[in-house]
Design an enzyme around this catalytic site. Structure first.
Site, PDB file in Angstrom:
ATOM      1  N   HIS A 194      -6.820  11.674   0.783  1.00  0.00           N
ATOM      2  CA  HIS A 194      -6.689  13.061   1.233  1.00  0.00           C
ATOM      3  C   HIS A 194      -5.231  13.396   1.496  1.00  0.00           C
ATOM      4  CE1 HIS A 194      -6.926  10.665   4.918  1.00  0.00           C
ATOM      5  NE2 HIS A 194      -6.230  11.632   5.510  1.00  0.00           N
TER       6      HIS A 194
ATOM      7  N   TYR B 247      -7.121   3.861   3.501  1.00  0.00           N
ATOM      8  CA  TYR B 247      -7.100   3.114   4.759  1.00  0.00           C
ATOM      9  C   TYR B 247      -8.400   3.393   5.513  1.00  0.00           C
ATOM     10  CZ  TYR B 247      -5.827   7.566   6.946  1.00  0.00           C
ATOM     11  OH  TYR B 247      -5.826   8.881   7.358  1.00  0.00           O
TER      12      TYR B 247
ATOM     13  N   HIS C 195      -3.034  16.193   3.910  1.00  0.00           N
ATOM     14  CA  HIS C 195      -3.119  17.167   4.998  1.00  0.00           C
ATOM     15  C   HIS C 195      -2.317  18.426   4.655  1.00  0.00           C
ATOM     16  CE1 HIS C 195      -4.841  14.396   8.072  1.00  0.00           C
ATOM     17  NE2 HIS C 195      -4.245  13.478   7.327  1.00  0.00           N
TER      18      HIS C 195
ATOM     19  N   TYR D  80       1.397   5.949   6.801  1.00  0.00           N
ATOM     20  CA  TYR D  80       2.091   7.218   7.002  1.00  0.00           C
ATOM     21  C   TYR D  80       3.546   6.988   7.401  1.00  0.00           C
ATOM     22  CZ  TYR D  80      -2.221   9.966   6.853  1.00  0.00           C
ATOM     23  OH  TYR D  80      -3.376  10.582   6.455  1.00  0.00           O
TER      24      TYR D  80
ATOM     25  N   ARG E  10     -11.592   6.247   5.389  1.00  0.00           N
ATOM     26  CA  ARG E  10     -11.230   7.563   4.890  1.00  0.00           C
ATOM     27  C   ARG E  10     -11.150   7.596   3.369  1.00  0.00           C
ATOM     28  NH1 ARG E  10      -8.827  11.507   7.658  1.00  0.00           N
ATOM     29  NH2 ARG E  10      -9.997  12.639   6.061  1.00  0.00           N
TER      30      ARG E  10
END
Length: 322
Positions: A148, A142, A150, A103, A145
Site C-alpha cells: 500500500h 511487512y 499512503h 519506512y 499488511r
C-alpha cells in the site's frame, strides 16, 4: 468497529451528505464518490518532513548516488470534487515502505533493511487539470499488511482525505485488517490495477474531496477550541495509544488545535496536521488518526479548559489547555 461506524456517519454529516430520515444507502449517489478515509498509520513523515528533497521522484534522494531498490513505477491520477470537476492546486502527499518493507521514519526500528537511496515521501501540487504524478517503487511487505501507499490530500475549502492505495491481485487483501474495515464498494475505490505495458508500470488513482459546507459549524464556535493542550500520559488510554504509536511514551506531549475557515485541525508531535470533524456539541472525531475522538471540557463559566483524547469508548487521556 462501533467507533469506525460512528466516524463514517460523522464524516458524512460533516460533508453535508446525510439527510434526516433517509438512510445513507438510499441517497442519490454523486457522480464522484468521496474517497474512503483510512488511518495515517504510525509512520507519516515528521522528522523527515523538513528534508530538502521531497519532490515527486522517490527513487532518488539528494546527496545519494544510487537508485532505490525495487520495481520502479508511476503513480498518477486526478483530484476532483464530487461533481468530477478537477481541482487545481491541491496538495498531494504520499509515503510508503521501501522495497524491503521498512519506512524512512525515526520510529521504524524494525530489522527490515533500510534503503538510503529511497526518498520515503514526496509532495506534489495538482495542475490546472487536477493531475498529479509520482515516480516511486512498489512498496515491500511487512506484517500482515498488503502492499500500500499512503496518501494525504488537502485543498483549502475542501475536507482533507487521508487514504491508502492498494494493488489489484494482492493475496494479502484478505488479511489486511485496515483494508477490511471498508465495505466492498469502498474497497473497489482504492484497489487499483498496476498496468504493465511497453512503458513504465503505472497505477492510476483518482481522489475525490468533499467541499466544506460553510455555516454548518460557525468559525466563532470552532475558535473556542483553538490552542495548545498538554496531554497527560497517565490514564486508561495510554497502553492502547502506545501500542499503535511508537514513541508515544514521551513525557511531554503537546497537542495543538487550529482553525482554517470552517475546519478544525489537530497536530501532535508524531502526527502531521489532521482534520477533526464535529459530531455533537464539544465532541469531534478523526477516523484518519486511529479513530480518535475528542471530548472538550468546560469550567463553570463555560470556558474550554481541557479535553479527553479517546482511543476507545471508555478509555481516554486528559489534556489541559495551556
Amino acid at each position: 468497529m462501533k467507533r469506525r461506524n460512528w466516524l463514517r456517519t460523522l464524516i458524512a454529516l460533516a460533508a453535508g451528505r446525510a439527510t434526516a430520515g433517509i438512510p445513507l444507502s438510499e441517497e442519490p449517489k454523486p457522480a464522484c464518490l468521496p474517497t474512503p478515509i483510512l488511518e495515517l498509520g504510525p509512520y507519516p513523515a515528521m522528522k523527515y518532513r523538513g528534508q530538502p528533497d521531497h519532490d515527486v521522484d522517490l527513487t532518488r534522494l539528494a546527496g545519494q548516488r544510487g537508485k532505490a531498490a525495487g520495481k520502479v513505477m508511476i503513480v498518477q491520477g486526478k483530484v476532483t470534487d464530487m461533481n468530477c470537476k478537477p481541482l487545481a492546486g491541491a496538495v498531494v502527499e504520499i509515503w510508503s515502505a521501501n522495497h524491503y518493507g521498512r519506512y524512512r521514519h525515526e520510529f521504524d526500528q524494525s530489522e527490515r533493511q533500510d534503503d538510503l537511496n529511497f526518498q520515503g515521501w514526496g509532495q506534489a501540487i495538482t495542475n490546472t487539470n487536477g493531475e498529479y504524478r509520482f515516480k516511486t517503487i512498489l512498496p515491500g511487505l511487512y506484517g500482515s499488511r498488503a502492499r500500500h501507499i499512503h496518501f494525504k490530500v488537502s485543498k483549502r475549502g475542501y475536507h482533507e482525505r487521508v487514504t491508502q492505495l492498494f494493488f489489484e491481485g494482492d493475496e494479502r487483501h484478505k488479511t489486511d485488517g485496515i483494508l477490511n474495515c471498508l465495505n466492498h464498494e469502498e474497497q473497489l475505490q482504492i484497489i487499483r490495477p498496476l498496468v504493465i505495458n511497453s512503458g513504465m508500470p503505472t497505477v492510476l488513482f483518482t481522489i475525490t474531496l468533499d467541499k466544506v459546507q460553510y455555516g454548518n459549524v460557525p468559525e466563532k464556535m470552532l475558535r473556542e477550541y483553538v490552542g495548545r493542550y498538554a496531554i497527560r500520559t497517565e490514564g486508561k488510554g495510554f497502553d492502547e495509544w502506545a501500542r499503535y504509536i511508537p514513541g508515544f511514551s514521551a513525557k511531554n506531549i503537546i497537542m495543538e488545535l487550529t482553525v482554517e475557515g470552517a475546519q478544525l485541525f489537530m497536530t501532535l508531535p508524531f502526527s502531521p496536521k489532521t482534520e477533526v470533524f464535529r459530531h455533537a456539541e464539544d465532541e469531534f472525531g478523526s477516523w484518519a488518526f486511529y479513530n480518535t475522538y475528542l471530548l472538550f471540557q468546560r469550567n463553570a463559566e463555560g470556558k474550554v479548559v481541557g479535553l479527553h483524547l479517546h482511543p476507545g469508548e471508555d478509555k481516554y487521556l486528559e489534556g489541559v489547555k495551556l
